[in-house]
Design a protein around this motif. Structure first.
Motif, mmCIF file in Angstrom:
data_model
loop_
_atom_site.group_PDB
_atom_site.id
_atom_site.type_symbol
_atom_site.label_atom_id
_atom_site.label_comp_id
_atom_site.label_asym_id
_atom_site.label_seq_id
_atom_site.Cartn_x
_atom_site.Cartn_y
_atom_site.Cartn_z
ATOM 1 N N ILE A 78 0.735 -1.296 -0.041
ATOM 2 C CA ILE A 78 0.126 -0.047 0.012
ATOM 3 C C ILE A 78 0.857 1.143 0.096
ATOM 4 O O ILE A 78 0.614 2.274 -0.534
ATOM 5 C CB ILE A 78 -1.038 -0.013 1.084
ATOM 6 C CG1 ILE A 78 -2.045 1.077 0.938
ATOM 7 C CG2 ILE A 78 -0.302 0.085 2.556
ATOM 8 C CD1 ILE A 78 -3.107 0.876 -0.109
ATOM 9 N N GLU A 79 2.261 1.152 0.512
ATOM 10 C CA GLU A 79 3.051 2.311 0.714
ATOM 11 C C GLU A 79 3.375 2.726 -0.633
ATOM 12 O O GLU A 79 3.256 4.112 -1.016
ATOM 13 C CB GLU A 79 4.125 2.339 1.513
ATOM 14 C CG GLU A 79 3.777 2.013 3.017
ATOM 15 C CD GLU A 79 3.173 0.635 3.522
ATOM 16 O OE1 GLU A 79 3.668 -0.321 2.853
ATOM 17 O OE2 GLU A 79 2.628 0.674 4.628
ATOM 18 N N GLN A 82 0.474 4.802 -2.262
ATOM 19 C CA GLN A 82 0.487 6.064 -1.629
ATOM 20 C C GLN A 82 1.570 6.961 -2.314
ATOM 21 O O GLN A 82 1.149 8.137 -2.452
ATOM 22 C CB GLN A 82 0.502 6.058 -0.108
ATOM 23 C CG GLN A 82 -0.644 5.424 0.338
ATOM 24 C CD GLN A 82 -0.572 4.959 2.021
ATOM 25 O OE1 GLN A 82 0.664 4.681 2.321
ATOM 26 N NE2 GLN A 82 -1.661 4.934 2.631
ATOM 27 N N LYS A 88 -5.848 11.044 -3.207
ATOM 28 C CA LYS A 88 -7.005 10.122 -2.927
ATOM 29 C C LYS A 88 -8.245 10.080 -3.608
ATOM 30 O O LYS A 88 -8.941 9.449 -3.356
ATOM 31 C CB LYS A 88 -6.870 9.853 -1.254
ATOM 32 C CG LYS A 88 -5.672 9.335 -0.765
ATOM 33 C CD LYS A 88 -5.772 8.856 0.560
ATOM 34 C CE LYS A 88 -4.454 8.369 0.960
ATOM 35 N NZ LYS A 88 -4.438 7.712 2.451
ATOM 36 N N LYS A 108 -8.479 -2.814 0.251
ATOM 37 C CA LYS A 108 -7.344 -2.165 0.818
ATOM 38 C C LYS A 108 -7.169 -0.812 0.655
ATOM 39 O O LYS A 108 -6.869 0.361 1.326
ATOM 40 C CB LYS A 108 -6.121 -2.885 0.853
ATOM 41 C CG LYS A 108 -6.211 -4.276 1.171
ATOM 42 C CD LYS A 108 -4.892 -5.069 1.042
ATOM 43 C CE LYS A 108 -4.924 -6.442 1.560
ATOM 44 N NZ LYS A 108 -3.767 -7.411 1.388
ATOM 45 N N LEU A 109 -7.334 -0.310 -0.647
ATOM 46 C CA LEU A 109 -7.144 1.113 -1.088
ATOM 47 C C LEU A 109 -8.336 1.901 -0.544
ATOM 48 O O LEU A 109 -7.832 2.880 -0.155
ATOM 49 C CB LEU A 109 -7.303 1.153 -2.637
ATOM 50 C CG LEU A 109 -6.083 0.657 -3.328
ATOM 51 C CD1 LEU A 109 -6.487 0.359 -4.876
ATOM 52 C CD2 LEU A 109 -4.993 1.268 -3.185
ATOM 53 N N LYS A 111 -9.806 1.340 2.490
ATOM 54 C CA LYS A 111 -9.560 1.507 3.899
ATOM 55 C C LYS A 111 -8.363 2.868 3.881
ATOM 56 O O LYS A 111 -8.274 3.123 4.980
ATOM 57 C CB LYS A 111 -9.020 0.074 4.414
ATOM 58 C CG LYS A 111 -10.154 -0.687 4.502
ATOM 59 C CD LYS A 111 -9.999 -2.341 5.145
ATOM 60 C CE LYS A 111 -8.890 -2.363 5.648
ATOM 61 N NZ LYS A 111 -8.292 -3.631 6.517
ATOM 62 N N GLN A 112 -7.534 2.738 2.908
ATOM 63 C CA GLN A 112 -6.353 3.686 3.263
ATOM 64 C C GLN A 112 -7.105 5.249 2.921
ATOM 65 O O GLN A 112 -6.150 6.266 2.559
ATOM 66 C CB GLN A 112 -5.259 3.341 2.413
ATOM 67 C CG GLN A 112 -4.478 2.056 3.044
ATOM 68 C CD GLN A 112 -3.948 2.384 4.325
ATOM 69 O OE1 GLN A 112 -3.296 3.542 4.567
ATOM 70 N NE2 GLN A 112 -4.190 1.722 5.316
ATOM 71 N N GLY A 113 -8.233 5.426 2.427
ATOM 72 C CA GLY A 113 -8.916 6.560 2.320
ATOM 73 C C GLY A 113 -9.020 6.946 0.660
ATOM 74 O O GLY A 113 -9.472 8.085 0.347
ATOM 75 N N TYR A 114 -8.680 6.077 -0.312
ATOM 76 C CA TYR A 114 -9.078 6.371 -1.718
ATOM 77 C C TYR A 114 -10.628 6.292 -1.799
ATOM 78 O O TYR A 114 -11.179 5.401 -1.426
ATOM 79 C CB TYR A 114 -8.129 5.171 -2.486
ATOM 80 C CG TYR A 114 -6.775 5.408 -2.648
ATOM 81 C CD1 TYR A 114 -6.235 6.532 -3.648
ATOM 82 C CD2 TYR A 114 -5.938 5.025 -1.801
ATOM 83 C CE1 TYR A 114 -4.828 6.870 -3.455
ATOM 84 C CE2 TYR A 114 -4.381 5.099 -1.858
ATOM 85 C CZ TYR A 114 -4.050 6.052 -2.493
ATOM 86 O OH TYR A 114 -2.664 6.424 -2.645
#
Length: 163
Positions: A78-79, A82, A88, A108-109, A111-114
């Motif tokens: 995920i990093e 980003q 996002k 997963k994306l 959940k990371q705010g996308y």
């Protein structure tokens, strides 16, 4: 006669466990937590999305959608996304062979705010079925599609299966 009867029972039982359609298969494995986008929608000029390929390297090298970025599945990071896509609000479409692994990566994306992440319905198999082009590792048109396994290969209805 008894053997024939047993064979018919076995075939009927196994047919009950198999999936009859792509929709059935996706309903069985996916959680439906990511919206689908059709291959037709993805090809429309207004759909200006970053396309991420959630298959493994050998699958991607065999064939991929033009301009897709390989992110993998087993070693998804995920990093790196980003860094690659810092905004996002960027529209993102994730695909794999048929849409199961891509849902996991898309989630997963999210959940990371996308905010605008979609799963390509039917993945590269559906893409190929609709006669859209795929490209090999040298960015040349190819008819080959890596099908992951013989079990999943039955879902590729056009193109040449590669294992």
């Amino acid at each position: 006669m008894k053997q024939l009867f047993l064979i018919l029972i076995a075939l009927t039982a196994s047919a009950g466990f198999s999936q009859n359609s792509l929709s059935d298969l996706l309903n069985k494995y996916n959680k439906k937590n990511i919206a689908y986008i059709s291959v037709q929608e993805l090809t429309m000029p207004k759909t200006n999305a970053v396309i991420l390929d959630a298959r493994e390297t050998n699958e991607f090298n065999t064939s991929h959608i033009k301009n897709a970025i390989h992110v993998g599945y087993n070693h998804f990071n995920i990093e790196s996304i980003q860094t690659l896509i810092p905004d996002k609000t960027t529209p993102i479409v994730v695909y794999c062979s048929i849409g199961i692994r891509s849902e996991t990566i898309a989630h997963k994306l999210k959940k990371q705010g996308y905010a605008h992440v979609s799963n390509l319905y039917g993945g590269i198999f559906e893409w190929k079925k609709n006669d859209f082009p795929v490209y090999d590792s040298e960015e040349k048109l190819t008819d080959e599609v890596h099908v992951f396994s013989k079990e999943w290969g039955k879902w590729l209805t056009k193109g040449k299966q590669v294992y």
